[in-house]
Design a protein around this motif. Structure first.
Motif, PDB file in Angstrom:
ATOM      1  N   LEU A  15      46.315 -26.573 -50.514  1.00  0.00           N
ATOM      2  CA  LEU A  15      47.034 -25.482 -51.304  1.00  0.00           C
ATOM      3  C   LEU A  15      46.740 -24.930 -52.578  1.00  0.00           C
ATOM      4  CD1 LEU A  15      50.342 -27.279 -50.142  1.00  0.00           C
ATOM      5  CD2 LEU A  15      49.394 -25.107 -49.056  1.00  0.00           C
ATOM      6  N   LEU A  16      45.403 -25.699 -53.159  1.00  0.00           N
ATOM      7  CA  LEU A  16      45.130 -25.487 -54.409  1.00  0.00           C
ATOM      8  C   LEU A  16      43.784 -24.745 -54.221  1.00  0.00           C
ATOM      9  CD1 LEU A  16      45.421 -25.884 -57.391  1.00  0.00           C
ATOM     10  CD2 LEU A  16      44.157 -27.832 -57.412  1.00  0.00           C
ATOM     11  N   ILE A  17      43.117 -25.240 -53.424  1.00  0.00           N
ATOM     12  CA  ILE A  17      41.589 -24.622 -53.215  1.00  0.00           C
ATOM     13  C   ILE A  17      41.668 -23.152 -52.768  1.00  0.00           C
ATOM     14  CG2 ILE A  17      39.414 -24.874 -52.170  1.00  0.00           C
ATOM     15  CD1 ILE A  17      39.668 -27.979 -52.374  1.00  0.00           C
ATOM     16  N   VAL A  18      42.313 -23.276 -51.605  1.00  0.00           N
ATOM     17  CA  VAL A  18      42.435 -21.983 -50.707  1.00  0.00           C
ATOM     18  C   VAL A  18      42.767 -20.940 -51.597  1.00  0.00           C
ATOM     19  CG1 VAL A  18      43.170 -20.554 -48.686  1.00  0.00           C
ATOM     20  CG2 VAL A  18      42.127 -22.811 -48.554  1.00  0.00           C
ATOM     21  N   PRO A  19      44.110 -20.686 -52.317  1.00  0.00           N
ATOM     22  CA  PRO A  19      44.512 -19.589 -52.908  1.00  0.00           C
ATOM     23  C   PRO A  19      43.627 -19.231 -54.275  1.00  0.00           C
ATOM     24  CG  PRO A  19      46.285 -21.380 -52.574  1.00  0.00           C
ATOM     25  CD  PRO A  19      45.080 -21.904 -52.198  1.00  0.00           C
ATOM     26  N   ILE A  20      42.926 -20.399 -55.038  1.00  0.00           N
ATOM     27  CA  ILE A  20      42.175 -19.805 -55.995  1.00  0.00           C
ATOM     28  C   ILE A  20      40.820 -18.962 -55.369  1.00  0.00           C
ATOM     29  CG2 ILE A  20      40.275 -20.736 -57.782  1.00  0.00           C
ATOM     30  CD1 ILE A  20      42.344 -23.205 -58.246  1.00  0.00           C
ATOM     31  N   PHE A  21      40.139 -19.424 -54.118  1.00  0.00           N
ATOM     32  CA  PHE A  21      39.084 -18.563 -53.496  1.00  0.00           C
ATOM     33  C   PHE A  21      39.753 -17.410 -53.093  1.00  0.00           C
ATOM     34  CE2 PHE A  21      36.700 -17.786 -49.742  1.00  0.00           C
ATOM     35  CZ  PHE A  21      35.476 -17.453 -50.204  1.00  0.00           C
ATOM     36  N   ILE A  22      40.933 -17.379 -52.427  1.00  0.00           N
ATOM     37  CA  ILE A  22      41.301 -15.804 -52.038  1.00  0.00           C
ATOM     38  C   ILE A  22      41.446 -15.167 -53.019  1.00  0.00           C
ATOM     39  CG2 ILE A  22      43.291 -14.846 -50.662  1.00  0.00           C
ATOM     40  CD1 ILE A  22      43.406 -17.204 -48.891  1.00  0.00           C
ATOM     41  N   LEU A  23      41.870 -15.594 -54.285  1.00  0.00           N
ATOM     42  CA  LEU A  23      42.313 -14.734 -55.265  1.00  0.00           C
ATOM     43  C   LEU A  23      40.974 -14.162 -55.951  1.00  0.00           C
ATOM     44  CD1 LEU A  23      45.154 -16.663 -57.007  1.00  0.00           C
ATOM     45  CD2 LEU A  23      45.530 -14.527 -56.103  1.00  0.00           C
ATOM     46  N   GLY A  24      39.839 -15.098 -55.805  1.00  0.00           N
ATOM     47  CA  GLY A  24      38.513 -14.543 -56.304  1.00  0.00           C
ATOM     48  C   GLY A  24      38.085 -13.161 -55.247  1.00  0.00           C
ATOM     49  N   LEU A  25      38.774 -13.203 -54.163  1.00  0.00           N
ATOM     50  CA  LEU A  25      38.212 -11.853 -53.346  1.00  0.00           C
ATOM     51  C   LEU A  25      38.980 -10.605 -53.711  1.00  0.00           C
ATOM     52  CD1 LEU A  25      37.985 -13.946 -49.970  1.00  0.00           C
ATOM     53  CD2 LEU A  25      36.110 -13.443 -51.586  1.00  0.00           C
ATOM     54  N   THR A  26      39.910 -10.689 -54.534  1.00  0.00           N
ATOM     55  CA  THR A  26      40.666  -9.500 -54.994  1.00  0.00           C
ATOM     56  C   THR A  26      40.255  -9.057 -56.287  1.00  0.00           C
ATOM     57  OG1 THR A  26      42.361 -11.064 -55.809  1.00  0.00           O
ATOM     58  CG2 THR A  26      42.695 -10.618 -53.590  1.00  0.00           C
ATOM     59  N   PHE A  27      40.681  -8.077 -56.702  1.00  0.00           N
ATOM     60  CA  PHE A  27      40.200  -7.374 -57.878  1.00  0.00           C
ATOM     61  C   PHE A  27      41.397  -7.832 -59.138  1.00  0.00           C
ATOM     62  CE2 PHE A  27      42.978  -4.033 -56.289  1.00  0.00           C
ATOM     63  CZ  PHE A  27      43.776  -3.887 -56.984  1.00  0.00           C
ATOM     64  N   PHE A  28      42.644  -8.006 -58.631  1.00  0.00           N
ATOM     65  CA  PHE A  28      43.408  -8.626 -59.393  1.00  0.00           C
ATOM     66  C   PHE A  28      43.898  -9.980 -59.443  1.00  0.00           C
ATOM     67  CE2 PHE A  28      45.225  -7.876 -55.166  1.00  0.00           C
ATOM     68  CZ  PHE A  28      45.932  -9.029 -54.862  1.00  0.00           C
ATOM     69  N   GLY A  29      42.906 -10.882 -58.999  1.00  0.00           N
ATOM     70  CA  GLY A  29      43.158 -12.122 -59.097  1.00  0.00           C
ATOM     71  C   GLY A  29      42.809 -13.024 -60.284  1.00  0.00           C
ATOM     72  N   ALA A  30      42.264 -12.540 -61.063  1.00  0.00           N
ATOM     73  CA  ALA A  30      41.673 -13.115 -62.338  1.00  0.00           C
ATOM     74  C   ALA A  30      42.655 -13.835 -63.189  1.00  0.00           C
ATOM     75  CB  ALA A  30      40.878 -12.402 -63.306  1.00  0.00           C
ATOM     76  N   PRO A  31      43.937 -12.981 -63.434  1.00  0.00           N
ATOM     77  CA  PRO A  31      44.981 -13.636 -64.435  1.00  0.00           C
ATOM     78  C   PRO A  31      45.835 -14.741 -63.368  1.00  0.00           C
ATOM     79  CG  PRO A  31      45.054 -11.047 -64.404  1.00  0.00           C
ATOM     80  CD  PRO A  31      43.974 -11.616 -63.228  1.00  0.00           C
ATOM     81  N   ILE A  32      45.834 -14.571 -62.181  1.00  0.00           N
ATOM     82  CA  ILE A  32      46.538 -15.627 -61.446  1.00  0.00           C
ATOM     83  C   ILE A  32      45.804 -16.797 -61.433  1.00  0.00           C
ATOM     84  CG2 ILE A  32      47.603 -16.069 -59.544  1.00  0.00           C
ATOM     85  CD1 ILE A  32      47.972 -13.125 -58.893  1.00  0.00           C
ATOM     86  N   ILE A  33      44.464 -16.583 -61.176  1.00  0.00           N
ATOM     87  CA  ILE A  33      43.483 -17.788 -61.376  1.00  0.00           C
ATOM     88  C   ILE A  33      43.769 -18.830 -62.729  1.00  0.00           C
ATOM     89  CG2 ILE A  33      41.319 -18.733 -61.222  1.00  0.00           C
ATOM     90  CD1 ILE A  33      40.554 -16.268 -59.420  1.00  0.00           C
ATOM     91  N   LEU A  34      43.685 -18.009 -63.759  1.00  0.00           N
ATOM     92  CA  LEU A  34      44.062 -18.605 -64.904  1.00  0.00           C
ATOM     93  C   LEU A  34      45.295 -19.373 -65.082  1.00  0.00           C
ATOM     94  CD1 LEU A  34      42.158 -15.949 -67.486  1.00  0.00           C
ATOM     95  CD2 LEU A  34      41.334 -18.162 -66.589  1.00  0.00           C
ATOM     96  N   ILE A  35      46.343 -18.750 -64.491  1.00  0.00           N
ATOM     97  CA  ILE A  35      47.628 -19.263 -64.480  1.00  0.00           C
ATOM     98  C   ILE A  35      47.654 -20.785 -63.657  1.00  0.00           C
ATOM     99  CG2 ILE A  35      50.193 -19.109 -63.409  1.00  0.00           C
ATOM    100  CD1 ILE A  35      49.927 -16.226 -64.395  1.00  0.00           C
TER     101      ILE A  35
END
Length: 210
Positions: free
Chosen positions: A79-99
């Motif tokens: 539940l931690l690893i998968v969302p971070i990786f999926i967010l990396g595949l999107t152009f808007f994921g960077a701020p959410i990764i930092l959160i």
């Protein structure tokens, strides 16, 4: 193991700026967690202390169900690893990764600080054996995964808005190999959390808290 560490070191070296941003957010989260415990209200502290005491007594006297524990550990990390990786595949994921980095640091700081301070320092032994062993592996892997995903998302963002997506980025070469290494290390951490940490917790609990 040296090969794995070398690969992770290459990850940090290639993207130092991302590494420091992730590390800053993670450390801020730890700091927030520490201060949250420090300024916690008396009633909330008592509720958590009662829960913690009952948990300590139960883990000291009941056998560990390793099958269920392994399932919960795997689920928690997925539940931690998968969302971070999926967010990396999107152009808007960077701020959410930092959160997510901030929240991960907060969780770690809060847990460690609560265990240490709740019993006026006596909880440091339990905090060390329950938090430190697996996180010696989890934290570098979590930071490496965040750096990789942050870089991927940033490249997506540049490609969408600045037409730089087709530029060659050597950091993204061999991305699958980097992810495999991180997953292998995460699995080692999961095994430690499942099979080593409970024995250490049981020993410390029986020795100091029973």
């Amino acid at each position: 193991m040296n090969f794995l560490l070398t690969k992770l070191n290459d990850t940090f070296r290639d993207k130092k700026a991302y590494f420091f941003i992730v590390l800053i957010m993670f450390c801020l989260g730890i700091s927030f967690g520490l201060y949250t415990v420090k300024y916690m209200g008396a009633s909330d502290r008592n509720d958590l202390m009662n829960y913690f005491s009952s948990f300590s007594n139960s883990i000291a006297n009941e056998p560990v169900n390793y099958g269920n524990l392994l399932f919960e550990v795997i689920k928690k990390n997925i539940l931690l690893i998968v969302p971070i990786f999926i967010l990396g595949l999107t152009f808007f994921g960077a701020p959410i990764i930092l959160i997510l980095d901030l929240l991960k640091g907060f969780s770690l700081g809060y847990t460690f600080s609560f265990m240490v301070t709740t019993f006026e320092g006596k909880g440091i032994g339990l905090a060390l054996v329950s938090v430190i062993p697996q996180n010696l592996i989890y934290i570098p892997c979590f930071i490496a995964l965040s750096v990789i995903s942050l870089s991927m998302s940033t490249e997506k963002f540049k490609g969408k808005f600045f037409k730089r997506g087709k530029n060659k980025n050597s950091f993204l070469d061999g991305i699958l190999n980097k992810l495999i290494i991180i997953i292998i290390l995460f699995l080692i951490g999961m095994l430690i959390e499942t099979y080593l940490s409970p024995s250490l917790i049981k020993f410390v609990t029986k020795r100091f808290y029973s």
